[in-house]
Scaffold this motif. Sequence first.
Motif, PDB file in Angstrom:
ATOM      1  N   LEU A 105      30.912  27.370  25.316  1.00 51.15           N
ATOM      2  CA  LEU A 105      29.598  27.977  24.785  1.00 51.15           C
ATOM      3  C   LEU A 105      28.946  26.720  23.860  1.00 51.15           C
ATOM      4  CD1 LEU A 105      30.301  31.603  23.374  1.00 51.15           C
ATOM      5  CD2 LEU A 105      28.644  31.027  25.023  1.00 51.15           C
ATOM      6  N   PHE A 106      30.027  25.940  23.559  1.00 46.90           N
ATOM      7  CA  PHE A 106      29.633  24.763  22.442  1.00 46.90           C
ATOM      8  C   PHE A 106      29.458  23.533  23.224  1.00 46.90           C
ATOM      9  CE2 PHE A 106      32.110  28.059  20.452  1.00 46.90           C
ATOM     10  CZ  PHE A 106      31.131  28.185  19.128  1.00 46.90           C
ATOM     11  N   SER A 107      29.490  23.443  24.685  1.00 46.00           N
ATOM     12  CA  SER A 107      29.514  22.163  25.557  1.00 46.00           C
ATOM     13  C   SER A 107      28.447  22.061  26.171  1.00 46.00           C
ATOM     14  CB  SER A 107      30.762  22.437  26.425  1.00 46.00           C
ATOM     15  OG  SER A 107      30.606  21.358  27.321  1.00 46.00           O
ATOM     16  N   ASP A 108      27.856  20.825  26.086  1.00 42.94           N
ATOM     17  CA  ASP A 108      26.455  20.651  26.833  1.00 42.94           C
ATOM     18  C   ASP A 108      26.708  20.597  28.535  1.00 42.94           C
ATOM     19  OD1 ASP A 108      25.116  20.190  24.655  1.00 42.94           O
ATOM     20  OD2 ASP A 108      25.643  18.129  24.341  1.00 42.94           O
ATOM     21  N   ASP A 109      27.910  20.309  28.910  1.00 43.03           N
ATOM     22  CA  ASP A 109      28.184  20.173  30.303  1.00 43.03           C
ATOM     23  C   ASP A 109      29.710  20.582  30.365  1.00 43.03           C
ATOM     24  OD1 ASP A 109      28.811  19.545  32.929  1.00 43.03           O
ATOM     25  OD2 ASP A 109      28.139  17.629  32.781  1.00 43.03           O
ATOM     26  N   ALA A 110      29.679  22.152  30.350  1.00 48.82           N
ATOM     27  CA  ALA A 110      30.900  22.628  30.349  1.00 48.82           C
ATOM     28  C   ALA A 110      31.978  22.447  31.476  1.00 48.82           C
ATOM     29  CB  ALA A 110      30.658  24.235  30.275  1.00 48.82           C
ATOM     30  N   PHE A 111      31.286  22.253  32.605  1.00 48.82           N
ATOM     31  CA  PHE A 111      32.194  21.979  33.804  1.00 48.82           C
ATOM     32  C   PHE A 111      32.875  20.637  33.567  1.00 48.82           C
ATOM     33  CE2 PHE A 111      33.181  20.108  37.913  1.00 48.82           C
ATOM     34  CZ  PHE A 111      34.071  21.008  38.399  1.00 48.82           C
ATOM     35  N   THR A 112      32.024  19.547  33.269  1.00 52.70           N
ATOM     36  CA  THR A 112      32.755  18.272  32.948  1.00 52.70           C
ATOM     37  C   THR A 112      33.870  18.182  32.012  1.00 52.70           C
ATOM     38  OG1 THR A 112      30.869  17.105  33.925  1.00 52.70           O
ATOM     39  CG2 THR A 112      32.248  15.792  32.640  1.00 52.70           C
ATOM     40  N   PHE A 113      33.371  18.872  30.873  1.00 48.42           N
ATOM     41  CA  PHE A 113      34.225  18.854  29.707  1.00 48.42           C
ATOM     42  C   PHE A 113      35.761  19.617  30.208  1.00 48.42           C
ATOM     43  CE2 PHE A 113      35.970  22.431  26.622  1.00 48.42           C
ATOM     44  CZ  PHE A 113      36.638  21.445  25.849  1.00 48.42           C
ATOM     45  N   THR A 114      35.822  20.754  30.940  1.00 50.01           N
ATOM     46  CA  THR A 114      36.928  21.431  31.416  1.00 50.01           C
ATOM     47  C   THR A 114      37.611  20.602  32.473  1.00 50.01           C
ATOM     48  OG1 THR A 114      35.684  22.909  32.977  1.00 50.01           O
ATOM     49  CG2 THR A 114      36.329  23.732  30.797  1.00 50.01           C
ATOM     50  N   LEU A 115      36.919  19.971  33.168  1.00 48.30           N
ATOM     51  CA  LEU A 115      37.723  18.953  34.305  1.00 48.30           C
ATOM     52  C   LEU A 115      38.439  17.955  33.546  1.00 48.30           C
ATOM     53  CD1 LEU A 115      35.689  17.426  37.368  1.00 48.30           C
ATOM     54  CD2 LEU A 115      37.024  16.037  35.696  1.00 48.30           C
ATOM     55  N   LYS A 116      37.918  17.350  32.608  1.00 47.81           N
ATOM     56  CA  LYS A 116      38.287  16.102  32.022  1.00 47.81           C
ATOM     57  C   LYS A 116      39.526  16.616  31.038  1.00 47.81           C
ATOM     58  CE  LYS A 116      34.557  12.919  32.387  1.00 47.81           C
ATOM     59  NZ  LYS A 116      33.908  11.898  31.590  1.00 47.81           N
ATOM     60  N   LEU A 117      39.273  17.830  30.525  1.00 48.59           N
ATOM     61  CA  LEU A 117      40.424  18.311  29.453  1.00 48.59           C
ATOM     62  C   LEU A 117      41.688  18.656  30.653  1.00 48.59           C
ATOM     63  CD1 LEU A 117      41.461  18.839  27.030  1.00 48.59           C
ATOM     64  CD2 LEU A 117      40.550  21.128  26.907  1.00 48.59           C
ATOM     65  N   CYS A 118      41.365  19.517  31.524  1.00 50.86           N
ATOM     66  CA  CYS A 118      42.390  19.757  32.441  1.00 50.86           C
ATOM     67  C   CYS A 118      43.315  18.446  32.936  1.00 50.86           C
ATOM     68  CB  CYS A 118      41.690  20.499  33.723  1.00 50.86           C
ATOM     69  SG  CYS A 118      42.914  20.676  35.234  1.00 50.86           S
ATOM     70  N   SER A 119      42.433  17.461  33.370  1.00 56.18           N
ATOM     71  CA  SER A 119      43.283  16.269  33.845  1.00 56.18           C
ATOM     72  C   SER A 119      44.141  15.824  32.836  1.00 56.18           C
ATOM     73  CB  SER A 119      42.175  15.408  34.286  1.00 56.18           C
ATOM     74  OG  SER A 119      41.320  15.786  35.490  1.00 56.18           O
ATOM     75  N   SER A 120      43.343  15.602  31.491  1.00 52.84           N
ATOM     76  CA  SER A 120      44.116  14.909  30.466  1.00 52.84           C
ATOM     77  C   SER A 120      45.152  15.511  30.034  1.00 52.84           C
ATOM     78  CB  SER A 120      43.063  14.810  29.198  1.00 52.84           C
ATOM     79  OG  SER A 120      42.253  14.281  29.379  1.00 52.84           O
ATOM     80  N   LEU A 121      45.692  16.885  30.157  1.00 49.02           N
ATOM     81  CA  LEU A 121      46.584  17.806  29.857  1.00 49.02           C
ATOM     82  C   LEU A 121      47.980  17.549  30.989  1.00 49.02           C
ATOM     83  CD1 LEU A 121      44.949  20.911  28.716  1.00 49.02           C
ATOM     84  CD2 LEU A 121      46.388  19.534  27.352  1.00 49.02           C
ATOM     85  N   SER A 122      47.246  17.143  32.232  1.00 47.24           N
ATOM     86  CA  SER A 122      48.267  16.852  33.233  1.00 47.24           C
ATOM     87  C   SER A 122      49.053  15.421  33.121  1.00 47.24           C
ATOM     88  CB  SER A 122      47.630  17.074  34.491  1.00 47.24           C
ATOM     89  OG  SER A 122      46.657  16.071  34.909  1.00 47.24           O
ATOM     90  N   LEU A 123      48.392  14.782  32.350  1.00 50.26           N
ATOM     91  CA  LEU A 123      48.728  13.287  32.502  1.00 50.26           C
ATOM     92  C   LEU A 123      50.376  13.364  31.516  1.00 50.26           C
ATOM     93  CD1 LEU A 123      45.626  11.418  31.534  1.00 50.26           C
ATOM     94  CD2 LEU A 123      46.539  11.989  33.900  1.00 50.26           C
ATOM     95  N   VAL A 124      50.429  13.864  30.677  1.00 50.74           N
ATOM     96  CA  VAL A 124      51.787  13.792  30.185  1.00 50.74           C
ATOM     97  C   VAL A 124      53.049  14.232  31.460  1.00 50.74           C
ATOM     98  CG1 VAL A 124      53.317  14.907  28.659  1.00 50.74           C
ATOM     99  CG2 VAL A 124      51.128  14.138  27.713  1.00 50.74           C
ATOM    100  N   PRO A 125      52.886  15.698  31.837  1.00 51.91           N
ATOM    101  CA  PRO A 125      54.087  15.670  32.945  1.00 51.91           C
ATOM    102  C   PRO A 125      54.001  14.778  34.021  1.00 51.91           C
ATOM    103  CG  PRO A 125      52.515  17.558  32.043  1.00 51.91           C
ATOM    104  CD  PRO A 125      51.850  16.569  31.612  1.00 51.91           C
ATOM    105  N   TYR A 126      52.947  14.153  34.410  1.00 52.68           N
ATOM    106  CA  TYR A 126      53.111  13.153  35.577  1.00 52.68           C
ATOM    107  C   TYR A 126      53.671  11.801  35.105  1.00 52.68           C
ATOM    108  CZ  TYR A 126      49.938  15.942  38.809  1.00 52.68           C
ATOM    109  OH  TYR A 126      49.398  16.809  39.553  1.00 52.68           O
ATOM    110  N   LEU A 127      53.252  11.349  33.689  1.00 47.68           N
ATOM    111  CA  LEU A 127      53.871  10.241  33.280  1.00 47.68           C
ATOM    112  C   LEU A 127      55.228  10.374  33.108  1.00 47.68           C
ATOM    113  CD1 LEU A 127      53.416   7.249  32.152  1.00 47.68           C
ATOM    114  CD2 LEU A 127      52.877   8.616  29.750  1.00 47.68           C
ATOM    115  N   LEU A 128      55.683  11.301  32.422  1.00 46.62           N
ATOM    116  CA  LEU A 128      57.259  11.745  32.258  1.00 46.62           C
ATOM    117  C   LEU A 128      57.934  11.919  33.515  1.00 46.62           C
ATOM    118  CD1 LEU A 128      57.145  14.159  29.248  1.00 46.62           C
ATOM    119  CD2 LEU A 128      57.581  11.503  29.160  1.00 46.62           C
ATOM    120  N   ALA A 129      57.492  12.281  34.523  1.00 45.61           N
ATOM    121  CA  ALA A 129      58.107  12.452  35.910  1.00 45.61           C
ATOM    122  C   ALA A 129      57.954  10.945  36.516  1.00 45.61           C
ATOM    123  CB  ALA A 129      57.113  13.191  36.850  1.00 45.61           C
ATOM    124  N   ALA A 130      57.035  10.340  36.309  1.00 40.02           N
ATOM    125  CA  ALA A 130      57.215   8.981  36.769  1.00 40.02           C
ATOM    126  C   ALA A 130      58.108   7.923  36.048  1.00 40.02           C
ATOM    127  CB  ALA A 130      55.619   8.294  36.924  1.00 40.02           C
TER     128      ALA A 130
END
Length: 466
Positions: free
Chosen positions: A350-375
């Motif tokens: 509700l507080f986002s100017d571009d909700a889709f891009t915001f959720t897309l980027k937050l989703c990707s950011s959260l996935s980076l820790v699992p990927y980095l640790l696996a690598a």
Amino acid sequence: MATPTETSTSGKLSLPTLTAMVVGGMVGAGVFSLPRNFAQATGVFGAMIAWAIAGFGMLMLAFVFQTLAVRKPDLNAGVYAYAKAGFGEFPGFFSAFGYWASACVGNVSYWVLIKSTIGAVVPSFGEGNTILAVVVSAAGVWAFHYMITRGVKEAAAINRIVTVAKLVPILLFVVIIAIAFKGGTFGANWWGGSEGLADQVRATMLVTVFVFLGVEGASVYSRYARRREDVGKATVLGFVSVLALFASVSILSYGVLPQAELAELRQPSMGGVLESVVGSWGAAFIGIGLIVSVLGAYLAWTLMAAEVLVVAAKDDDMPRFLRRENAHGAPVAALVLTSALITAVLATTLFSDDAFTFTLKLCSSLSLVPYLLAAGYALKIAGGRGRELVVAVLAVIYTAFLIFAAGLEFLLLSCIVYAPGTVLFVMTRRERGGRIFSPAELALFVLVAAGAVAGIAGLATGLITI
């Protein structure tokens, strides 16, 4: 964001079947948003460089997961198991929690995309972030929750429909846009905006991560392969096919509309591009295919997110209450937590100017820790194996670069999600009667908590916007 793919244990799978499963598992809802997301960041040349970097980096990650699946077959509790084996229980917990949270935020992006699609016909839905859109989405979240808790555990039949629903409109889009391609428009879009090329490419990185989420799924087919070497071939063939499809959707769109117009399209932007060529039926065609695809993907990813919590709880890496199942065999506690987080993130749109891009980027950011640790774990066990060492090093460099590309803003927003999640870790340690934190774990928690405080302060002062 890709859709988790089901497979059967009966029979052995051939190379073409394995390749098709890799493709079907990786092509998700994110592809429908590519023209606008890329046009907001860069031009044709930058897009080509971005896909080359993302394609190479994600292929290295795919090889990492394939190698780990073969070398560590006993670590079958999900991506987080590699973080735990390599770096200890607290990083393992963060990996499990981050992977789960990433799936939940990705599911929010699905609802935003659906409501934005409907918003083209019903203006009160806006671009998926109006009060009506959020209320209807929240009702949908809990309707799916109720359906799953009644025993809907098999998504294979739905996934077959989803695969057709998403591939047919995408392939038709590529063919029509290729025919309508205008060289002059393409040339005018070559260099992109006024920012430097490096900044343009960096701005696309979280978008490419989002559409490739699920790359680790290819490794799960190893035990079903008719020939073990076919898994590596299927990984490469499937991944290259998906990369070509994604790159075609984004790059060919530059030959249809000026970059400025692409950047202003409502999501799903594939619909707007096709509409500009064939008329209003193009947007409707893409919209219908997207809604069917996304609803099926939402079901599959909700089941997957809950499963992450259940498996972690059974391994004593999450509190025991998350193991709880109801009379229908559904993991009710894990599903409640999953639906609750999805609803909470929906409210933030509700507080986002571009909700889709915001959720897309937050989703990707959260996935980076699992990927980095696996690598990192793959690097740790590579030893003197030349190929494995090179692949692991490249995968670590790529995932570390992604964290840099995400920027401080999304790193701090991720900390806001991670920090309160530590409550689950504390509950788990207390159930086991162990010490809450070791000195190293306490230092890591303090660092994450400090990041969360800084993130909240940034939101409050307007230095961070969503």
